[in-house]
Design a protein around this motif. Sequence first.
Motif, short mmCIF file in Angstrom:
data_model
loop_
_atom_site.label_atom_id
_atom_site.label_comp_id
_atom_site.label_asym_id
_atom_site.label_seq_id
_atom_site.Cartn_x
_atom_site.Cartn_y
_atom_site.Cartn_z
N PHE A 117 -15.86 -1.97 4.90
CA PHE A 117 -14.46 -1.78 5.25
C PHE A 117 -14.07 -2.71 6.41
O PHE A 117 -14.85 -2.92 7.34
CB PHE A 117 -14.20 -0.34 5.71
CG PHE A 117 -14.34 0.70 4.65
CD1 PHE A 117 -13.30 0.97 3.77
CD2 PHE A 117 -15.52 1.42 4.52
CE1 PHE A 117 -13.43 1.94 2.78
CE2 PHE A 117 -15.66 2.40 3.55
CZ PHE A 117 -14.61 2.65 2.67
N LEU A 124 0.82 -1.20 0.00
CA LEU A 124 0.00 0.00 0.00
C LEU A 124 0.86 1.25 0.00
O LEU A 124 0.63 2.19 -0.77
CB LEU A 124 -0.91 -0.03 1.23
CG LEU A 124 -1.87 1.12 1.45
CD1 LEU A 124 -3.09 0.95 0.55
CD2 LEU A 124 -2.30 1.19 2.91
N TYR A 178 -2.71 4.65 -0.78
CA TYR A 178 -3.52 5.12 0.35
C TYR A 178 -3.86 6.60 0.21
O TYR A 178 -3.15 7.37 -0.45
CB TYR A 178 -2.79 4.90 1.67
CG TYR A 178 -1.51 5.70 1.79
CD1 TYR A 178 -1.50 6.96 2.38
CD2 TYR A 178 -0.30 5.20 1.29
CE1 TYR A 178 -0.33 7.71 2.47
CE2 TYR A 178 0.86 5.94 1.37
CZ TYR A 178 0.85 7.18 1.96
OH TYR A 178 2.00 7.92 2.03
N VAL A 191 -7.33 2.65 9.95
CA VAL A 191 -7.08 2.35 8.54
C VAL A 191 -8.30 1.62 7.99
O VAL A 191 -8.66 0.54 8.48
CB VAL A 191 -5.81 1.49 8.36
CG1 VAL A 191 -5.55 1.24 6.88
CG2 VAL A 191 -4.61 2.15 9.02
N PHE A 192 -8.96 2.21 7.01
CA PHE A 192 -10.17 1.65 6.41
C PHE A 192 -9.78 0.90 5.14
O PHE A 192 -9.42 1.51 4.13
CB PHE A 192 -11.16 2.77 6.09
CG PHE A 192 -11.71 3.47 7.31
CD1 PHE A 192 -12.93 3.11 7.85
CD2 PHE A 192 -10.99 4.50 7.91
CE1 PHE A 192 -13.44 3.76 8.97
CE2 PHE A 192 -11.50 5.16 9.04
CZ PHE A 192 -12.72 4.78 9.57
N ASN A 193 -9.87 -0.43 5.19
CA ASN A 193 -9.50 -1.28 4.07
C ASN A 193 -10.76 -1.80 3.38
O ASN A 193 -11.55 -2.53 4.01
CB ASN A 193 -8.68 -2.48 4.56
CG ASN A 193 -7.41 -2.07 5.28
OD1 ASN A 193 -6.41 -1.77 4.65
ND2 ASN A 193 -7.45 -2.07 6.61
N ALA A 198 -6.39 1.97 0.59
CA ALA A 198 -6.94 2.14 1.93
C ALA A 198 -7.05 3.62 2.24
O ALA A 198 -6.36 4.46 1.63
CB ALA A 198 -6.08 1.45 2.97
#
Length: 218
Positions: free
Chosen positions: A128, A27, A33, A150-152, A70
């Motif tokens: 997420f 990432l 990101y 952290v929004f994945n 992300a």
Amino acid sequence: MNRVSVEDEFRSFVEQPVFPCLAGKGLVRQRGYTLGAYDSLGSESATAELANDLRSFASTVRLDGQSFVAFVAVFRGRPPLSEGSFERSLWSQLQSLHDTDTETEWDATVSSNPEDSNFGFSFSGRAFFVVGLHPGSSRIARRFSRSALVFNPHAQFDRLRQEGRFDRLRSAIRERDLALQEAPNASLADFGARSEAQQYSGKAADPEWRCPFQPRRK
């Protein structure tokens, strides 16, 4: 808090040779990101700004490529002093985000019930998996200098499963985390085995723990 300096901190954290998450390394290496800096975790001002930024991310991000993506939210102010405090602040922030998200339905690929094994946090119609970071974490891999979420996007993990790459990546990350920590992560579970809500904060889940999140009823 200067956004550039915060981004430098985050990149340095992930680029450490011992950092176990290979997806996170990819990432950062590929600059996949988006990072935002906000007021204290759970505050009204942080919620308002983060909601706008996360909504934009959810509507514009592309998930059909090979790169990981992300959204990284870093928060000003003194981080919570304990894992329990951070966990409560994390869920307070997610609840506040959810309460502002009145115009979109929950992502149909995941459940809104935090006790459901198919639970996933949804915002702006996008599911997420949330990873909490803070300096007081018992997990070295989550011990960032500031509070961060952290929004994945779930969809990229679904893509990896379809391509047959997910299990290999997950095993490699877990092996690296075990080598770093010298103890297994008690909160880990395979998707569908139990609710992922227990994994968001990084705190080992107490058997009696119940997620405080309350989804809106239709």
